[in-house]
Design a protein around this motif. Structure first.
Motif, PDB file in Angstrom:
ATOM      1  N   GLU A 213      50.946 -13.012  74.720  1.00 52.76           N
ATOM      2  CA  GLU A 213      50.522 -13.407  73.371  1.00 52.76           C
ATOM      3  C   GLU A 213      49.223 -12.677  73.057  1.00 52.76           C
ATOM      4  O   GLU A 213      48.303 -12.652  73.869  1.00 52.76           O
ATOM      5  CB  GLU A 213      50.295 -14.925  73.281  1.00 52.76           C
ATOM      6  N   ASN A 271      50.172 -13.926  66.298  1.00 50.32           N
ATOM      7  CA  ASN A 271      50.083 -15.150  65.488  1.00 50.32           C
ATOM      8  C   ASN A 271      49.988 -14.801  64.012  1.00 50.32           C
ATOM      9  O   ASN A 271      49.229 -13.906  63.625  1.00 50.32           O
ATOM     10  CB  ASN A 271      48.845 -15.954  65.878  1.00 50.32           C
ATOM     11  N   GLU A 303      54.618 -15.502  65.943  1.00 44.07           N
ATOM     12  CA  GLU A 303      54.436 -16.941  66.163  1.00 44.07           C
ATOM     13  C   GLU A 303      53.981 -17.602  64.867  1.00 44.07           C
ATOM     14  O   GLU A 303      53.004 -17.180  64.252  1.00 44.07           O
ATOM     15  CB  GLU A 303      53.362 -17.197  67.239  1.00 44.07           C
ATOM     16  N   ASP A 333      55.175 -22.179  67.010  1.00 43.89           N
ATOM     17  CA  ASP A 333      53.968 -22.385  67.818  1.00 43.89           C
ATOM     18  C   ASP A 333      53.551 -23.853  67.769  1.00 43.89           C
ATOM     19  O   ASP A 333      53.857 -24.551  66.803  1.00 43.89           O
ATOM     20  CB  ASP A 333      52.849 -21.514  67.229  1.00 43.89           C
ATOM     21  N   LYS A 354      57.545 -23.029  71.339  1.00 41.63           N
ATOM     22  CA  LYS A 354      56.390 -23.114  72.256  1.00 41.63           C
ATOM     23  C   LYS A 354      55.886 -24.551  72.256  1.00 41.63           C
ATOM     24  O   LYS A 354      55.352 -25.026  71.250  1.00 41.63           O
ATOM     25  CB  LYS A 354      55.271 -22.179  71.799  1.00 41.63           C
ATOM     26  N   GLU A 393      53.037 -24.098  76.945  1.00 40.61           N
ATOM     27  CA  GLU A 393      51.702 -23.498  76.798  1.00 40.61           C
ATOM     28  C   GLU A 393      50.682 -24.296  77.593  1.00 40.61           C
ATOM     29  O   GLU A 393      50.858 -25.496  77.795  1.00 40.61           O
ATOM     30  CB  GLU A 393      51.238 -23.592  75.343  1.00 40.61           C
TER      31      GLU A 393
HETATM   32 CA    CA Z   1      50.015 -18.934  69.252  1.00 37.93          CA
END
Ligand code: CA
Ligand code: C2E
Ligand code: CA
Length: 442
Positions: A213, A271, A303, A333, A354, A393
């Protein structure tokens, strides 16, 4: 007759015809009087914005809506009596200034009141976002007061935990800091002060690096500033959209270089703030950046945080479907903490969910752990049933990894493996990719 006209004219300047409270002009005169008189610190002031007026107007109609506003704000004026005044600034924005010892009454009133229509048939609940200020000697003029109130009410509207805020030294410091950050943005973009850090994503069966990421860091002078300091500021003023594309472009640049160097690369996720979703060119803009660098689409993932109720569902659907058709992966996310409806998951072609850090059991005897285990188990089952990938995560310990594997989640990201790494360090992880992680297989 002239005398009468004068009086009518004076009243017009003093009273707002639609709501019958005072005008802003009169508010300023009143405040000036208090300051000139040297009594300002006996007073508190507040700017407030009525909540949910669009919905209310839809429910009861414009005319009834206006009647209810009028009843609500006049009620506040009645409550204050001789102790203060209420004035209309514009639309559904009002301010009030009153003796400090009435503050609790004003807070209670603005927190919500039931309002009835004249015929008693329909009623509604009216409340406001309010920014209060207990006037001190630091504020010397009505103009300064207006500035403070505008800032306070803006903060009240942005504050999602409390309906009102108090302007004080602490809020002032935060506001000054945010202003400083905003002013530095352009130069920071030009000077390439924003850096991409890469946090590895790891496949848990064989502990292989399987993705990363991209996370933003701001190298400002000697210090490395973390996102929580600046992302919220840029989300407020819209600069986040520029920053996200800066990040996407820099990720593409790195991927392009790695491919040229003959490295075996992994998919990198970027992101994207939900603020982009109003932008009609968003999909084509993303594709044009990725294609400019000639990056095969399979190496990019976008994301997006869960947004079901705040965002135009159609726009979100168009984006996720468009990316899917182009072969670019998408992930939800921070899954679990927002408003994701089941429809959002079912109807959009996401690739990855996620699971937010707050659902990962701590495995240290924490009292909440049993609940987390139940929730994470059902999340994983559901994600599996929908045929999506699931990544955890914020994984920090080996016990968490064992637990995740037991529950059927085979992808993880977190400090147990690596913090977000500067590019050179991440490149070393890429080179080690095929070697087993030093930590061994759990
Ligand atoms: Ca993220
Ligand atoms: P996020 O997207 O949820 O990113 C994951 C955050 O969790 C990162 O914080 C990461 O450093 C942190 N993290 C990862 N593993 C662990 C762990 O094991 N334990 C703990 N305690 N934390 C872990 P970071 O880098 O500070 O970023 C914070 C947030 O800022 C991100 O949350 C994301 O929402 C936002 N952000 C960062 N870079 C960008 C960007 O380029 N664009 C946008 N729109 N937002 C960004
Ligand atoms: Ca996250």
């Amino acid at each position: 007759l002239q005398e009468l006209e004068k009086r009518i004219e004076a009243k017009r300047k003093r009273v707002d015809p639609a709501t019958c409270v005072y005008t802003q002009q009169f508010f300023n005169l009143y405040a000036e009087g208090i300051f000139n008189w040297g009594r300002a610190s006996d007073y508190a002031a507040c700017a407030f914005n009525l909540k949910g007026m669009n919905a209310l107007n839809l429910k009861v109609g414009m005319e009834n809506g206006t009647f209810m506003i009028k009843t609500y704000v006049c009620g506040l004026q009645e409550l204050l009596g001789e102790d203060g005044i209420v004035a209309r600034n514009s639309g559904d924005n009002f301010s009030t200034i009153f003796l400090k010892d009435r503050i609790d009454d004003v807070i209670a009133y603005l927190s919500g009141k039931e309002i009835f229509l004249e015929n008693g048939s329909v009623n509604g609940f009216m409340s406001a976002h309010a920014g209060f200020y207990l006037i001190t000697e630091n504020c010397e003029t009505p103009v300064e007061l207006a500035d403070i109130l505008a800032t306070a009410v803006r903060n009240a509207k942005e504050n999602h935990t409390e309906p009102y805020v108090f302007y004080d030294d602490n809020l002032k410091r935060q506001i000054d800091e945010a202003k400083r950050i905003e002013e530095m943005f352009e130069a920071a973009i030009e000077g390439e002060e924003f850096l991409v850090y890469y946090q590895p994503k790891v496949e848990l069966e064989r502990y292989r690096l399987c993705g990363a990421e991209a996370l933003c860091r701001w190298k400002h002078g000697d210090s490395m500033v973390l996102p929580f300091k600046f992302i919220p500021v840029f989300e407020r003023n819209g600069d986040i959209c520029t920053l996200d594309f800066y990040m996407l472009e820099h990720v593409c640049r790195d991927l392009c270089r790695w491919i040229d160097e003959g490295r075996e690369v992994v998919r990198v996720s970027v992101n994207l703030s939900r603020l982009h979703l109003g932008n009609k060119e968003l999909l084509s803009h993303i594709l044009s950046v990725v294609d400019t660098y000639g990056i095969p689409h399979e190496y990019i993932e976008i994301e997006l945080t869960e947004t079901a109720i705040e965002v135009d569902y159609g726009e979100l659907k168009a984006l996720v479907s468009g990316l899917h058709e182009a072969g670019i992966h998408t992930s939800v996310d921070d899954y679990g903490i927002g408003y994701s409806s089941m429809n959002l998951l079912r109807e959009l072609p996401w690739d990855v969910i996620k699971i937010d850090r707050s659902f990962i059991p701590l495995c240290n005897g924490d009292a909440e752990d049993e609940k987390r285990k139940i929730m994470i188990n059902s999340m994983i089952e559901m994600v599996d049933a929908l045929g999506l990938q699931c990544i955890a995560e914020g994984v920090e310990t080996i016990s968490q990894i064992i637990l995740l594997k037991e529950h059927g989640c085979y992808l993880a990201q977190g400090y147990y493996f690596d913090k977000p790494l500067p590019v050179a360090e991440f490149e070393r992880r890429l080179s080690d990719k095929d070697r087993k992680n030093q930590k061994g297989v759990a």
